[in-house]
Design a protein around this motif. Sequence first.
Motif, PDB file in Angstrom:
ATOM      1  N   VAL A 396       0.852  -1.190   0.000  1.00 39.45           N
ATOM      2  CA  VAL A 396       0.000   0.000   0.000  1.00 39.45           C
ATOM      3  C   VAL A 396       0.888   1.242   0.000  1.00 39.45           C
ATOM      4  O   VAL A 396       2.015   1.220   0.499  1.00 39.45           O
ATOM      5  N   GLY A 397       0.374   2.332  -0.559  1.00 38.90           N
ATOM      6  CA  GLY A 397       1.096   3.596  -0.546  1.00 38.90           C
ATOM      7  C   GLY A 397       2.516   3.452  -1.046  1.00 38.90           C
ATOM      8  O   GLY A 397       2.779   2.845  -2.093  1.00 38.90           O
ATOM      9  N   GLY A 398       3.465   4.000  -0.287  1.00 37.21           N
ATOM     10  CA  GLY A 398       4.869   3.985  -0.689  1.00 37.21           C
ATOM     11  C   GLY A 398       5.673   2.830  -0.126  1.00 37.21           C
ATOM     12  O   GLY A 398       6.909   2.882  -0.133  1.00 37.21           O
ATOM     13  N   VAL A 399       4.984   1.786   0.349  1.00 38.05           N
ATOM     14  CA  VAL A 399       5.697   0.675   0.990  1.00 38.05           C
ATOM     15  C   VAL A 399       6.697   0.029   0.040  1.00 38.05           C
ATOM     16  O   VAL A 399       7.869  -0.196   0.398  1.00 38.05           O
ATOM     17  N   ARG A 400       6.280  -0.286  -1.172  1.00 38.23           N
ATOM     18  CA  ARG A 400       7.197  -0.952  -2.105  1.00 38.23           C
ATOM     19  C   ARG A 400       8.385  -0.047  -2.431  1.00 38.23           C
ATOM     20  O   ARG A 400       9.510  -0.530  -2.629  1.00 38.23           O
ATOM     21  N   GLU A 401       8.164   1.268  -2.491  1.00 38.25           N
ATOM     22  CA  GLU A 401       9.266   2.192  -2.735  1.00 38.25           C
ATOM     23  C   GLU A 401      10.264   2.164  -1.589  1.00 38.25           C
ATOM     24  O   GLU A 401      11.472   2.297  -1.800  1.00 38.25           O
ATOM     25  N   ALA A 402       9.759   2.010  -0.374  1.00 44.03           N
ATOM     26  CA  ALA A 402      10.644   1.980   0.787  1.00 44.03           C
ATOM     27  C   ALA A 402      11.442   0.686   0.842  1.00 44.03           C
ATOM     28  O   ALA A 402      12.666   0.693   1.043  1.00 44.03           O
ATOM     29  N   VAL A 403      10.768  -0.429   0.639  1.00 45.29           N
ATOM     30  CA  VAL A 403      11.390  -1.728   0.871  1.00 45.29           C
ATOM     31  C   VAL A 403      12.343  -2.122  -0.251  1.00 45.29           C
ATOM     32  O   VAL A 403      13.421  -2.664  -0.001  1.00 45.29           O
ATOM     33  N   GLY A 404      11.957  -1.874  -1.493  1.00 48.18           N
ATOM     34  CA  GLY A 404      12.765  -2.364  -2.602  1.00 48.18           C
ATOM     35  C   GLY A 404      12.874  -3.885  -2.540  1.00 48.18           C
ATOM     36  O   GLY A 404      11.864  -4.588  -2.404  1.00 48.18           O
ATOM     37  N   ASP A 405      14.100  -4.394  -2.605  1.00 47.26           N
ATOM     38  CA  ASP A 405      14.333  -5.836  -2.524  1.00 47.26           C
ATOM     39  C   ASP A 405      14.750  -6.292  -1.131  1.00 47.26           C
ATOM     40  O   ASP A 405      15.160  -7.444  -0.946  1.00 47.26           O
ATOM     41  N   SER A 406      14.637  -5.392  -0.145  1.00 45.82           N
ATOM     42  CA  SER A 406      15.167  -5.707   1.179  1.00 45.82           C
ATOM     43  C   SER A 406      14.121  -6.253   2.140  1.00 45.82           C
ATOM     44  O   SER A 406      14.375  -6.376   3.339  1.00 45.82           O
ATOM     45  N   GLY A 407      12.935  -6.559   1.654  1.00 41.05           N
ATOM     46  CA  GLY A 407      11.883  -7.129   2.478  1.00 41.05           C
ATOM     47  C   GLY A 407      10.844  -7.783   1.596  1.00 41.05           C
ATOM     48  O   GLY A 407      10.911  -7.695   0.362  1.00 41.05           O
ATOM     49  N   LEU A 408       9.855  -8.434   2.202  1.00 39.65           N
ATOM     50  CA  LEU A 408       8.786  -9.078   1.458  1.00 39.65           C
ATOM     51  C   LEU A 408       7.535  -8.221   1.503  1.00 39.65           C
ATOM     52  O   LEU A 408       7.197  -7.646   2.545  1.00 39.65           O
ATOM     53  N   VAL A 409       6.853  -8.134   0.370  1.00 41.82           N
ATOM     54  CA  VAL A 409       5.645  -7.315   0.239  1.00 41.82           C
ATOM     55  C   VAL A 409       4.510  -8.221  -0.217  1.00 41.82           C
ATOM     56  O   VAL A 409       4.664  -8.987  -1.173  1.00 41.82           O
ATOM     57  N   VAL A 410       3.363  -8.115   0.466  1.00 39.77           N
ATOM     58  CA  VAL A 410       2.223  -8.975   0.174  1.00 39.77           C
ATOM     59  C   VAL A 410       0.973  -8.115  -0.034  1.00 39.77           C
ATOM     60  O   VAL A 410       0.937  -6.948   0.375  1.00 39.77           O
ATOM     61  N   PRO A 411      -0.070  -8.664  -0.670  1.00 39.48           N
ATOM     62  CA  PRO A 411      -1.297  -7.887  -0.865  1.00 39.48           C
ATOM     63  C   PRO A 411      -1.950  -7.561   0.471  1.00 39.48           C
ATOM     64  O   PRO A 411      -1.861  -8.339   1.432  1.00 39.48           O
ATOM     65  N   PRO A 412      -2.639  -6.425   0.580  1.00 37.93           N
ATOM     66  CA  PRO A 412      -3.370  -6.127   1.817  1.00 37.93           C
ATOM     67  C   PRO A 412      -4.568  -7.052   1.981  1.00 37.93           C
ATOM     68  O   PRO A 412      -5.063  -7.637   1.014  1.00 37.93           O
ATOM     69  N   ARG A 413      -4.982  -7.209   3.228  1.00 38.90           N
ATOM     70  CA  ARG A 413      -6.172  -7.996   3.564  1.00 38.90           C
ATOM     71  C   ARG A 413      -6.079  -9.433   3.058  1.00 38.90           C
ATOM     72  O   ARG A 413      -7.069 -10.011   2.620  1.00 38.90           O
ATOM     73  N   ASP A 414      -4.895 -10.001   3.110  1.00 41.95           N
ATOM     74  CA  ASP A 414      -4.677 -11.375   2.650  1.00 41.95           C
ATOM     75  C   ASP A 414      -3.899 -12.141   3.718  1.00 41.95           C
ATOM     76  O   ASP A 414      -2.668 -12.239   3.660  1.00 41.95           O
ATOM     77  N   PRO A 415      -4.609 -12.715   4.708  1.00 38.18           N
ATOM     78  CA  PRO A 415      -3.908 -13.406   5.797  1.00 38.18           C
ATOM     79  C   PRO A 415      -3.032 -14.555   5.310  1.00 38.18           C
ATOM     80  O   PRO A 415      -1.936 -14.775   5.855  1.00 38.18           O
ATOM     81  N   ALA A 416      -3.495 -15.298   4.304  1.00 40.04           N
ATOM     82  CA  ALA A 416      -2.714 -16.448   3.837  1.00 40.04           C
ATOM     83  C   ALA A 416      -1.382 -16.003   3.243  1.00 40.04           C
ATOM     84  O   ALA A 416      -0.328 -16.608   3.522  1.00 40.04           O
ATOM     85  N   ALA A 417      -1.392 -14.963   2.414  1.00 41.14           N
ATOM     86  CA  ALA A 417      -0.147 -14.473   1.819  1.00 41.14           C
ATOM     87  C   ALA A 417       0.782 -13.917   2.889  1.00 41.14           C
ATOM     88  O   ALA A 417       2.010 -14.126   2.840  1.00 41.14           O
TER      89      ALA A 417
END
Length: 533
Positions: A396-417
């Motif tokens: 959400v928002g700028g999260v992917r811009e912040a993390v880049g390749d240094s963390g994992l990013v998942v869809p919102p409201r998706d407990p399984a992911a």
Amino acid sequence: MHVLHGSRPPHATHVTLLTEGTYPHSHGGVSVWCDQIVRGMPDIAFEVVAVTGTGREPVVWDIPAQVSRIRSVPMWGPAPDGRPPTGRQERRLVGAYERFVTALLDPCAARDGLLSPFLRGDRAVSVLTSVWNRPGLMVREARPTLHDALTATTLLEHALRPLATAPPRSGVAHAVSGGIAVLPGLTALERHGVPLLLTEHGVYLRERYLGYRTAPYRWPVKAVVLGFFRLLAEETYRKAALITPGNRYNRLWEEQGGADPGLIRTVYNGVDPAAFPPAGPEPDVPTLSWAGRVDPIKDLETLIRAFALVRERLPAARLRLFGGTPRGGEAYRQRCEALAAGLGHADAVTFEGRVDDITDAYAAGNVVMLSSISEGFPFTLIEAMSCGRATVSTDVGGVREAVGDSGLVVPPRDPAAMAAAALELLGDQERRRRMGEAARLRVIEQFTLRQTVDTFRSIYLELSRARTAVHPAESAPAAASGTKRRHAGRHRAAFADTSTAPGPSAAFAPTAVGAPPPGPGAAPGPVVRSVAG
């Protein structure tokens, strides 16, 4: 409430911060950002105009000497002074209000103390009732009632109260969010030619849309109030001398709202890496940690559901939640606690409240989680990255811009992911170590506090110089309002043409100032808490 603090240094550039439900009366990411900006610029003279709930909120931040005054503008306190309009004044205001309401519902005079009393009178309700029952308007199909009209008019009256406060007369007006806080800045631009700077951490309009999905109002009321926020956002985007979103994602909303792409500059939040050093050894028990305010926008329910899936694979796992529960958020926290208990994990999910040192919250987990459904450029994420912890965050928002390749990013409201990503990292210590090191290096290279402060200092100075070029005798009596309007456009052109400062490589329903107090003057029906800040 007016709080006098330090004195204004002679000849210093002057900036008025416009806030809503945040600094200096509340904690949270936007308030942290404001404190960083103010403390980082002892050479700038600051004032704060803060939209609050009742006006009785205490100042919870230590205020540095360069802040000379704090003015509170309560949304649900006593009504602004004024008298109901009569005669020609009433007819003129009725006509203007009818055009205003029509614009709210059909997409295709606070200066004299008249607006607030007018909106508390029967004539305003009659105008609204007449407009939204016009043939051809979709809202008419919902069969608006007199109660709807009273509710919508009351909410508008409270939303427009910041127009009654004295606007800045000099320097730069810096709104640290869109929405209601911008109103004194728009007034300052119109009357005194004061350039307006807008910083959006989240997208205020988007968060209003999200919040009103579950607001306890019928559609006709939502149509009026959301129409107001839509027009306010569009006017702010058109009039701002410069817009500084906290991430590139926000640009899409701003350009769609009518902002000139050439006047949008992304300026990321920053932290001091020395204040957020590597966190040290991980806990022995597999632990997920989270930090923030307990609020529906943070979607702790999805995090708790994801943790339940994690615990099916790792029965010893724990979830530690750090952060305060704001006034009005107690029911949401109780709902989250009940969810954890209902899923059978009350023993492993702990709400630990605020901590004196936020780095302790990041050190408490093997992996730091962020589960929000809306964010700007979250401080908790880049702080955890600076501490060298691996992260799992929602996209959400700028999260992917912040993390880049240094963390994992998942869809919102998706407990399984979210659970799958957390298990992936909890099961690979070496990968966590590599990600944590890459995350800290990314912060040091791209998201430092010094970069943020230096960029905004350059913007303040450039906007001030542009205004001085238009108004060389700033202390002289104000020119005619028509001249001010012409000069306002020149501020934008001057800044767009001459700016050289590079950017580095978050009252009302629903609002950050909370619900109205019970009793006379409160809005009919309950008011939803903020999704901003």
